[in-house]
Design an enzyme around this catalytic site. Structure first.
Site, PDB file in Angstrom:
ATOM      1  CE1 TYR A  79     -38.213 -39.052  18.966  1.00  0.00           C
ATOM      2  CE2 TYR A  79     -36.168 -38.569  19.660  1.00  0.00           C
ATOM      3  CZ  TYR A  79     -37.277 -38.500  19.805  1.00  0.00           C
ATOM      4  OH  TYR A  79     -37.723 -38.769  21.463  1.00  0.00           O
ATOM      5  CB  CYS A  80     -40.999 -34.648  14.222  1.00  0.00           C
ATOM      6  SG  CYS A  80     -40.649 -34.688  12.496  1.00  0.00           S
ATOM      7  CB  THR A  81     -44.174 -38.116  13.022  1.00  0.00           C
ATOM      8  OG1 THR A  81     -45.228 -38.299  14.406  1.00  0.00           O
ATOM      9  CG2 THR A  81     -45.512 -39.426  12.554  1.00  0.00           C
ATOM     10  CB  ILE A  98     -41.330 -42.216  14.863  1.00  0.00           C
ATOM     11  CG1 ILE A  98     -39.856 -40.939  15.896  1.00  0.00           C
ATOM     12  CG2 ILE A  98     -40.888 -43.674  15.702  1.00  0.00           C
ATOM     13  CD1 ILE A  98     -40.782 -40.642  16.341  1.00  0.00           C
ATOM     14  N   GLY A 158     -40.748 -36.742   9.220  1.00  0.00           N
ATOM     15  CA  GLY A 158     -39.779 -36.115   8.984  1.00  0.00           C
ATOM     16  C   GLY A 158     -39.862 -34.931   9.495  1.00  0.00           C
TER      17      GLY A 158
END
Length: 467
Positions: free
Chosen positions: A318-320, A348, A322
């Protein structure tokens, strides 16, 4: 939508034809400018009632007595409107099919529709309201002419009074922009109606949060090799080889299962945060592995140095928003060591829209002057100096450093405003010296940080919420 300029047709014309076309466009714009100013003229009979005999023009609820004043106002605030009028009056296409170095020209590529939204029905105050939002989005697609797309993006953002950062490359576009709600809505409409993004970019691909144009210091639009800087040629590691996308609901269930198994020491899964250390420090998923890296461009090296960690594992990334997972998962998959690689679709940001009190705890770091947005009340980080719970970043006060620092109000009141004692000492020395240009240099505490940490494979899966 009002076209800026019709696309070029036919074969290239001689240079003199192109020069004549440029002169014609310039004339059309001057004429449009004059007509726009003329339309703002206050009739002689109404000048006294309009606010004094000296007021000769009115625009955006302002009065102007001097011609230079109204000219300056129109040039700064209504350049897009003038451009639209010039195009509507029949500004000719560039017969050479070339942009000639000028932004806003269509070079005839079929996927580029040089158009700006019509704002004639929108009040200036509505378009520039400080109460608005910040958009975050990306779109991987083949862009034949990044320079033209870049020019259109710059014209579009300026037309809508948006600030922010937009990266364009042959592999797509990545942007975060802030402005009034009216402006961001028009921006989304323009993006969705663009031929290049039709059927691949959708309304739900735009993540939004409370903010506005004030969240960014300026507008920066440019062409780059990658739309997210991983440091590897997109032709070598392509977004087309990405991991399996999971919706927020699917990801939530996977994390729930992972946490239940990890507590028993039976998990075959790694929950991987592929953001930078200062992002995961103030917020992350419970039970995640958060690499202690400073830049996303270090992520490939992190994977290379820790291949044993990922061997035969299921990886949930996951990241901020995508975008980093798109290339990050592709790189991890290229190593052929994982059993499977999954990624959180929309990042997220989208997860918190559906699960504000889910498995993600703390704040979400954002790359603008807000630094973070909040969905729950948890504070999981601490003041650099006293250890009190604190998660509001500010820039290090040392002018040679300017890293982000967590310093609580109590410590800041004591003058502890740098990211480490060494920087604090340097700041004191600098303030006592004569003023002059200060060159940015690497922070001492950052220099001591390992560029690529090597994880302890035996301990990694047992650590919950590692920073």
């Amino acid at each position: 939508m009002v076209p800026l300029e019709a696309p070029a047709a036919g074969s290239a014309a001689p240079h003199d034809g192109a020069a004549a076309a440029r002169k014609q466009r310039a004339f059309a714009r001057r004429k449009a400018f004059s007509l726009f100013v003329k339309a703002k003229e206050v009739p002689v009979a109404a000048r006294c009632a309009a606010g004094g005999e000296g007021v000769r023009w009115r625009c955006c609820r302002q009065g102007f007595e001097e011609l230079s004043g109204i000219h300056r106002h129109v040039a700064l605030q209504h350049g897009g409107d003038v451009g639209q009028r010039a195009a509507a009056e029949g500004s000719p296409a560039d017969p050479s099919g070339s942009a000639n170095g000028t932004q806003g020209h269509c070079r005839g590529a079929p996927e580029i529709a040089w158009a700006l939204p019509d704002t004639s029905h929108v009040g200036h105050d509505d378009l520039t309201s400080k109460v608005g939002e910040v958009l975050l989005y990306y779109c991987y697609c083949e862009v034949n002419d990044p320079e033209e797309l870049c020019a259109w993006q710059k014209a579009l953002c300026q037309h809508l009074h948006l600030t922010g950062k937009v990266r364009v490359a042959s592999e797509g576009i990545n942007g975060t922009v802030g402005g009034s709600k009216v402006a961001t809505n028009l921006y989304i409409e323009a993006m969705l109606s663009h031929p290049l993004f039709k059927d691949i970019l959708y309304q739900e691909d735009f993540k939004s949060s409370a903010g506005g144009a004030h969240c960014f210091r300026d507008l920066r639009v440019g062409v780059f090799k990658e739309i997210v800087p991983m440091g590897i040629d997109p032709k070598i590691v392509s977004y087309k080889e990405t991991g399996i996308h999971l919706s927020p609901q699917e990801f939530h269930k996977e994390v729930e299962h992972y946490l239940s198994q990890a507590g028993l020491g039976q998990s075959d899964t790694i929950l991987l945060d592929c953001r930078n250390f200062y992002e995961s420090k103030i917020g992350h998923f419970q039970g995640c592995l958060a690499p202690d890296i400073r830049k996303f461009s270090y992520f490939p090296s992190y994977v290379d140095e820790n291949l044993e960690l990922f061997k035969d594992k299921r990886v949930l990334m996951y990241c901020t928003g995508g975008i980093r997972c798109e290339r990050g998962s592709a790189y991890l998959r290229s190593k052929a060591v994982c059993r499977e690689v999954y990624q959180l679709k929309g990042g997220i940001h989208k997860y918190l829209e559906e699960f504000p009190d889910g498995f993600y705890r703390g704040k979400l770091f954002v790359f603008d002057d807000r630094y973070a947005i909040c969905s729950n009340e948890d504070i999981i980080s601490a003041c650099r100096y006293c250890g009190a719970l604190w998660d509001q970043y500010e820039l290090c006060s040392s002018q040679h450093c300017r890293q982000l620092v967590l310093a609580c109000p109590s410590c800041r009141n004591k003058g502890l405003t740098a990211c480490c004692p060494v920087c604090q000492e340097k700041e004191l020395k600098l303030t006592s010296m004569a003023s002059g240009q200060i060159l940015k240099e690497e922070c001492d505490c950052t220099r001591r940080r390992l560029r690529v940490p090597i994880e302890d494979v035996s301990q990694t899966t047992l650590v919950a919420g590692k920073n």
